[in-house]
Motif scaffolding. Structure first.
Motif, PDB file in Angstrom:
ATOM      1  N   GLN A 293      -3.259   8.138  17.486  1.00 44.77           N
ATOM      2  CA  GLN A 293      -2.079   8.168  18.340  1.00 44.77           C
ATOM      3  C   GLN A 293      -0.971   7.279  17.774  1.00 44.77           C
ATOM      4  O   GLN A 293       0.205   7.609  17.828  1.00 44.77           O
ATOM      5  N   ASP A 294      -1.385   6.139  17.195  1.00 43.67           N
ATOM      6  CA  ASP A 294      -0.409   5.152  16.702  1.00 43.67           C
ATOM      7  C   ASP A 294       0.147   5.488  15.313  1.00 43.67           C
ATOM      8  O   ASP A 294       1.039   4.810  14.817  1.00 43.67           O
ATOM      9  N   ILE A 295      -0.430   6.480  14.660  1.00 45.00           N
ATOM     10  CA  ILE A 295      -0.003   6.780  13.278  1.00 45.00           C
ATOM     11  C   ILE A 295       1.335   7.520  13.263  1.00 45.00           C
ATOM     12  O   ILE A 295       1.571   8.406  14.078  1.00 45.00           O
ATOM     13  N   GLN A 296       2.164   7.096  12.306  1.00 45.02           N
ATOM     14  CA  GLN A 296       3.473   7.753  12.164  1.00 45.02           C
ATOM     15  C   GLN A 296       3.291   9.090  11.447  1.00 45.02           C
ATOM     16  O   GLN A 296       2.913   9.123  10.278  1.00 45.02           O
ATOM     17  N   PHE A 297       3.496  10.167  12.169  1.00 49.01           N
ATOM     18  CA  PHE A 297       3.291  11.498  11.580  1.00 49.01           C
ATOM     19  C   PHE A 297       4.109  12.508  12.364  1.00 49.01           C
ATOM     20  O   PHE A 297       3.964  12.612  13.580  1.00 49.01           O
ATOM     21  N   ASP A 298       4.942  13.234  11.651  1.00 46.55           N
ATOM     22  CA  ASP A 298       5.857  14.151  12.321  1.00 46.55           C
ATOM     23  C   ASP A 298       5.416  15.596  12.053  1.00 46.55           C
ATOM     24  O   ASP A 298       5.430  16.066  10.915  1.00 46.55           O
ATOM     25  N   LEU A 299       5.023  16.277  13.128  1.00 45.57           N
ATOM     26  CA  LEU A 299       4.513  17.646  12.971  1.00 45.57           C
ATOM     27  C   LEU A 299       5.572  18.588  12.391  1.00 45.57           C
ATOM     28  O   LEU A 299       5.251  19.467  11.590  1.00 45.57           O
ATOM     29  N   GLU A 300       6.833  18.372  12.791  1.00 44.29           N
ATOM     30  CA  GLU A 300       7.899  19.265  12.293  1.00 44.29           C
ATOM     31  C   GLU A 300       8.077  19.092  10.780  1.00 44.29           C
ATOM     32  O   GLU A 300       8.189  20.069  10.045  1.00 44.29           O
ATOM     33  N   ASN A 301       8.068  17.810  10.334  1.00 46.36           N
ATOM     34  CA  ASN A 301       8.170  17.539   8.891  1.00 46.36           C
ATOM     35  C   ASN A 301       7.030  18.188   8.132  1.00 46.36           C
ATOM     36  O   ASN A 301       7.198  18.745   7.047  1.00 46.36           O
ATOM     37  N   TYR A 302       5.845  18.069   8.728  1.00 45.39           N
ATOM     38  CA  TYR A 302       4.648  18.611   8.079  1.00 45.39           C
ATOM     39  C   TYR A 302       4.786  20.128   7.931  1.00 45.39           C
ATOM     40  O   TYR A 302       4.509  20.691   6.865  1.00 45.39           O
ATOM     41  N   LYS A 303       5.262  20.780   9.008  1.00 42.66           N
ATOM     42  CA  LYS A 303       5.451  22.241   8.954  1.00 42.66           C
ATOM     43  C   LYS A 303       6.470  22.603   7.877  1.00 42.66           C
ATOM     44  O   LYS A 303       6.265  23.530   7.097  1.00 42.66           O
TER      45      LYS A 303
END
Ligand SMILES: CC(=O)N[C@@H](Cc1c[nH]cn1)C(=O)O
Length: 493
Positions: A293-303
């Motif tokens: 939950q605390d990890i910086q990760f952007d689903l849109e960027n990943y897509k």
């Protein structure tokens, strides 16, 4: 007033001299780093191409020579021969070991890295020559730049920095550098077993920098998935390929059998259908859920990065969990299938599917092998096909998981804080570094993965790169880490 003006002028001159000096030294530093990487990238050390084996031997010599010139105690360890599919043998690239310092009062770290690379050619769609390091907008493009030549060099530069400043290394530093990582680290496991009580006897911690960050935020990696790689062959069908117009409808086609059984491995929602696989997986704890939950990760960027509109999961936690700590089935290809341009109307006589299942705690490759083999034979038998099925597991690599409470991770966090002024993400890696688990099982030492590669470095792909920023700041981070890891001794001894 004149005296004040003179003092101000002198101060300005001193500031200019200091700035010019620091600029020139940093420029010299950058040039040295750049040249070292350029020379290494120029060597086509592709371990998968037997014709490139002389280049690979040259690469190992070059790495050894670099460490020798720095005053390291260097050995090129012969790890024997590689058996080729046609029965011929070929010398494996020697493994480079090096040692800087042997003070029994200091901690000893061992840096593992590799200097072989994946294949690359302009025709694959590279924008620049993959073997001519090219600097574009602060990114250094070249095959092996990120995987794994710059990270290995960054560790070497870290030792060089202590030497250049005439500072004693705070820990003893060992290197183990191989040249077959990209093709399965042939011969390395035997070497590690043989060296367990020799080279590894005084090693406290093993460090691997052969992976990447998840975002722009620096990360420490505490787990990798393993991999079980299978061949499923449908054989004993027609004795040769057939015309589908002439024979189609009369024979039971091997390809139809194969596609039929492959379709029973995983459902469209990613649920693995092989009995026993999902049941073995360690449950996701609340603590782990909170970490993700605390990890910086952007689903849109990943897509955007991978060019898809929809992912298998829509929440960050679900996605990270399925990337790192749940198994997955991937179907890689079918040997014998018609795959060229055009419209060949063929019934292939023999087809071999290649698929793999990423392994996570608590899966065991030996158990997975039996589960997959039994299941596929059962599914195949229901088809009542006269053809035969043969299932073989050709790779059985276990997952690796470290204890993030180990002081070796605290040292990593402190070094990242010192250089990047942020707390790192603690991440896992969905890919497999089989040697991590071997190091853990054989030597019993603590392992840490300290990536400096960017999330968008394009490993194994076209236009692989390492950013100048990650290369240079990464070196500073490794310098800081050697200091931080030396403090473990002070507090625990
Ligand atoms: C780091 C990496 O990309 N490793 C490879 C190793 C492998 C696993 N099975 C076959 N090769 C990976 O695909 O994870």
């Amino acid at each position: 007033i004149i005296i004040i003006i003179i003092i101000i002028i002198i101060i300005i001159i001193i500031i200019i001299i200091i700035m010019a000096y620091s600029y020139s030294t940093s420029v010299i530093g950058i040039v040295i780093f750049y040249d070292a990487l350029r020379e290494w990238v120029a060597i086509e050390s592709d371990s998968s191409n037997v014709l490139k084996r002389p280049d690979l031997h040259h690469m190992m010599e070059k790495a050894a020579q670099k460490l020798r010139l720095m005053g390291g105690m260097v050995e090129l360890v012969d790890i024997g021969q590689q058996e080729l599919p046609d029965g011929q043998t070929l010398a494996l690239p020697k493994v480079v070991t090096a040692q800087f310092g042997s003070d029994p009062n200091k901690r000893t770290v061992c840096i593992y890295g590799h200097v072989d690379v994946q294949p690359a050619k302009m025709d694959d769609g590279w924008a620049t020559d993959p073997y001519n390091l090219t600097d574009i907008n602060g990114n250094l493009y070249g095959r092996g730049a990120s995987d794994n030549k710059a990270p290995v060099l960054a560790w070497i530069h870290a030792v060089e920095a202590y030497q250049a400043l005439h500072m004693e290394l705070p820990v003893n530093v060992k290197f183990i550098i191989e040249g077959m990582e990209e093709t399965g680290s042939n011969g390395l496991e035997d070497m590690i077993v043989a060296q367990r009580d020799i080279f590894f006897s005084d090693v406290d911690y093993i460090i691997i920098s052969d992976c990447g960050w998840l975002s722009r935020r620096p990360a420490l990696t505490y787990g990798t998935r393993g991999n079980c790689y299978f061949f499923a062959e449908v054989i004993e069908g027609p004795k040769q390929d057939l015309h589908s117009g002439v024979y189609g409808g009369t024979v039971i086609e091997p390809m139809t059998d194969l596609i039929g059984i492959l379709d029973t491995l995983i459902d469209p929602n990613g649920k693995i259908l092989i009995p026993g696989i999902r049941e073995a997986v360690a449950p996701l704890s609340d603590e782990e859920w909170k970490m993700y939950q605390d990890i910086q990760f952007d689903l849109e960027n990943y897509k955007n990065k991978i060019g898809v509109d929809q992912l298998m999961y829509n929440s960050k936690v679900d996605l990270l969990a399925h990337m790192w700590r749940y198994p997955t089935v991937s179907i890689h290809g079918i040997q014998g299938a018609f795959s060229d341009h055009g419209t060949k109307t063929v019934i292939p006589a023999k087809v071999v599917a290649k698929f793999s299942i990423r392994q996570v705690p608590n899966m065991d490759p030996a158990v997975v092998k039996k589960q997959v083999t039994d299941y596929l034979h059962l599914v195949f038998s229901k088809r009542k096909s006269p053809n035969k099925l043969k299932v073989t597991m050709v790779i059985g690599a276990k997952p690796w998981l470290a204890d993030t409470q180990d002081p070796v991770f605290e040292a990593g966090k402190a070094a990242i804080k010192r250089v990047f002024n942020v707390d790192p993400d603690l991440i896992r890696e969905g890919a497999t570094i089989p040697i991590a688990r071997t190091f853990q099982d054989v030597t019993g030492k603590s392992i840490i993965m300290m990536p400096i590669g960017g999330f968008d470095d394009g490993l194994h792909s076209q236009n692989e790169k390492m950013s100048r920023y990650n290369y240079i700041e990464g070196t500073k981070y490794f310098i800081a880490y050697l200091h931080e890891v030396s403090l473990i001794k002070k507090t625990s001894v």
